[in-house]
Enzyme design. Structure first.
Site, PDB file in Angstrom:
ATOM      1  N   TYR A 218     -12.342  -4.497  -2.961  1.00 57.33           N
ATOM      2  CA  TYR A 218     -12.847  -4.269  -1.609  1.00 57.33           C
ATOM      3  C   TYR A 218     -14.369  -4.279  -1.594  1.00 57.33           C
ATOM      4  O   TYR A 218     -14.994  -3.491  -0.866  1.00 57.33           O
ATOM      5  CB  TYR A 218     -12.318  -2.932  -1.067  1.00 57.33           C
ATOM      6  CG  TYR A 218     -10.896  -2.983  -0.530  1.00 57.33           C
ATOM      7  CD1 TYR A 218     -10.483  -4.003   0.340  1.00 57.33           C
ATOM      8  CD2 TYR A 218      -9.970  -1.996  -0.859  1.00 57.33           C
ATOM      9  CE1 TYR A 218      -9.187  -4.033   0.852  1.00 57.33           C
ATOM     10  CE2 TYR A 218      -8.673  -2.023  -0.345  1.00 57.33           C
ATOM     11  CZ  TYR A 218      -8.289  -3.046   0.510  1.00 57.33           C
ATOM     12  OH  TYR A 218      -7.012  -3.069   1.033  1.00 57.33           O
TER      13      TYR A 218
ATOM     14  N   GLU B 275      -8.742 -12.444  -6.331  1.00 58.14           N
ATOM     15  CA  GLU B 275      -7.874 -11.267  -6.412  1.00 58.14           C
ATOM     16  C   GLU B 275      -6.764 -11.408  -7.451  1.00 58.14           C
ATOM     17  O   GLU B 275      -6.411 -10.437  -8.108  1.00 58.14           O
ATOM     18  CB  GLU B 275      -7.285 -10.978  -5.020  1.00 58.14           C
ATOM     19  CG  GLU B 275      -8.356 -10.518  -4.035  1.00 58.14           C
ATOM     20  CD  GLU B 275      -7.844 -10.299  -2.618  1.00 58.14           C
ATOM     21  OE1 GLU B 275      -8.634  -9.834  -1.783  1.00 58.14           O
ATOM     22  OE2 GLU B 275      -6.660 -10.603  -2.339  1.00 58.14           O
TER      23      GLU B 275
ATOM     24  N   ARG C 198      -0.683 -14.175   5.714  1.00 62.38           N
ATOM     25  CA  ARG C 198      -1.548 -13.470   6.675  1.00 62.38           C
ATOM     26  C   ARG C 198      -0.962 -13.522   8.088  1.00 62.38           C
ATOM     27  O   ARG C 198      -1.033 -12.546   8.830  1.00 62.38           O
ATOM     28  CB  ARG C 198      -2.969 -14.068   6.667  1.00 62.38           C
ATOM     29  CG  ARG C 198      -3.786 -13.756   5.429  1.00 62.38           C
ATOM     30  CD  ARG C 198      -4.173 -12.296   5.289  1.00 62.38           C
ATOM     31  NE  ARG C 198      -4.983 -11.778   6.363  1.00 62.38           N
ATOM     32  CZ  ARG C 198      -5.828 -10.747   6.230  1.00 62.38           C
ATOM     33  NH1 ARG C 198      -5.970 -10.136   5.052  1.00 62.38           N
ATOM     34  NH2 ARG C 198      -6.499 -10.309   7.253  1.00 62.38           N
TER      35      ARG C 198
ATOM     36  N   LYS D 179       0.833  -1.194   0.000  1.00 62.17           N
ATOM     37  CA  LYS D 179       0.000   0.000   0.000  1.00 62.17           C
ATOM     38  C   LYS D 179       0.881   1.263   0.000  1.00 62.17           C
ATOM     39  O   LYS D 179       2.085   1.184   0.282  1.00 62.17           O
ATOM     40  CB  LYS D 179      -0.926  -0.032   1.228  1.00 62.17           C
ATOM     41  CG  LYS D 179      -1.921  -1.213   1.233  1.00 62.17           C
ATOM     42  CD  LYS D 179      -2.835  -1.105   2.457  1.00 62.17           C
ATOM     43  CE  LYS D 179      -3.905  -2.173   2.482  1.00 62.17           C
ATOM     44  NZ  LYS D 179      -4.856  -1.973   3.597  1.00 62.17           N
TER      45      LYS D 179
HETATM   46  O1  CDP Z   1      -6.595  -5.756   5.185  1.00 61.48           O
HETATM   47  P1  CDP Z   1      -7.343  -6.802   5.984  1.00 61.48           P
HETATM   48  O2  CDP Z   1      -7.802  -7.975   5.152  1.00 61.48           O
HETATM   49  O3  CDP Z   1      -6.564  -7.226   7.201  1.00 61.48           O
HETATM   50  O4  CDP Z   1      -8.640  -6.070   6.576  1.00 61.48           O
HETATM   51  P2  CDP Z   1     -10.109  -5.899   5.993  1.00 61.48           P
HETATM   52  O5  CDP Z   1     -11.054  -6.047   7.133  1.00 61.48           O
HETATM   53  O6  CDP Z   1     -10.330  -6.746   4.786  1.00 61.48           O
HETATM   54  O7  CDP Z   1     -10.142  -4.354   5.565  1.00 61.48           O
HETATM   55  C1  CDP Z   1      -9.533  -3.893   4.390  1.00 61.48           C
HETATM   56  C2  CDP Z   1      -8.835  -2.579   4.687  1.00 61.48           C
HETATM   57  O8  CDP Z   1      -9.806  -1.567   4.955  1.00 61.48           O
HETATM   58  C3  CDP Z   1      -7.956  -2.603   5.934  1.00 61.48           C
HETATM   59  O9  CDP Z   1      -6.679  -3.160   5.683  1.00 61.48           O
HETATM   60  C4  CDP Z   1      -7.908  -1.141   6.297  1.00 61.48           C
HETATM   61  O10 CDP Z   1      -6.957  -0.421   5.521  1.00 61.48           O
HETATM   62  C5  CDP Z   1      -9.319  -0.670   5.930  1.00 61.48           C
HETATM   63  N1  CDP Z   1     -10.253  -0.673   7.095  1.00 61.48           N
HETATM   64  C6  CDP Z   1     -10.416   0.504   7.849  1.00 61.48           C
HETATM   65  O11 CDP Z   1      -9.772   1.506   7.558  1.00 61.48           O
HETATM   66  N2  CDP Z   1     -11.270   0.524   8.919  1.00 61.48           N
HETATM   67  C7  CDP Z   1     -11.999  -0.571   9.259  1.00 61.48           C
HETATM   68  N3  CDP Z   1     -12.829  -0.515  10.298  1.00 61.48           N
HETATM   69  C8  CDP Z   1     -11.834  -1.751   8.497  1.00 61.48           C
HETATM   70  C9  CDP Z   1     -10.959  -1.773   7.437  1.00 61.48           C
HETATM   71 MG    MG Z   2      -9.291  -8.235   3.791  1.00 57.62          MG
END
Ligand code: CDP
Ligand code: MG
Length: 143
Positions: free
Chosen positions: A51, A138, A87, A11
């Protein structure tokens, strides 16, 4: 154990903080190999598909802004159980909660609480597919 591919995206904050090399080394040191890598100027459409489950959330506009700050680096990583291992190396989504020793724990400095207060998305350096289904979707989307 099985050989898998997973999608990793560095990112904008990983590039800005010049930690892409250190993060990539962590993956390589764990036996994961780079199969393909490219810079991507992410469009609104790509983000909406990538997303998808986040569209409509309060942080979604902030997430789009974050991901479009500069081109991101997409990487197709390959190795035994690549999806879950990547992960694990990443750690929790919230850098403030991610364990020391994980990528987000060691290189991240943001927190959900702080991001929430400012009405933006949390900066956590790297995206990685969470499941094998997500990885398949993805990889198709990004490569
Ligand atoms: O990236 P990851 O799969 O760990 O998390 P996700 O739940 O799939 O969310 C995707 C991305 O959205 C996160 O990595 C954050 O950058 C953002 N996000 C956020 O800013 N605030 C939240 N409450 C949830 C996600
Ligand atoms: Mg995710």
């Amino acid at each position: 154990m099985c050989a898998q591919q997973t999608l990793v995206a560095f990112k904008p904050d990983a590039i800005e903080n010049a930690v892409v090399g250190q993060i990539l080394s962590r993956f390589e040191n764990e036996g994961l190999q780079v199969h393909e890598m490219k810079t991507v100027d992410v469009s609104d459409e790509l983000l909406e598909r990538h997303y998808n489950e986040h569209v409509g959330e309060s942080y979604y506009p902030g997430l789009v802004e974050y991901m479009q700050e500069r081109p991101v680096i997409a990487c197709l990583l390959e190795g035994e159980d690549a999806v879950s291992r990547v992960r694990e190396l990443l750690g929790d989504t919230d850098p403030a909660v991610a364990e020391p020793g994980t990528i987000r724990g060691d290189f991240g400095s943001d927190s959900f609480t702080e991001a929430d207060r400012d009405g933006r998305a949390v900066r956590n350096l790297v995206h990685a597919s969470a499941t094998t289904d997500e990885a398949e979707k993805e990889i198709e989307l990004w490569f």
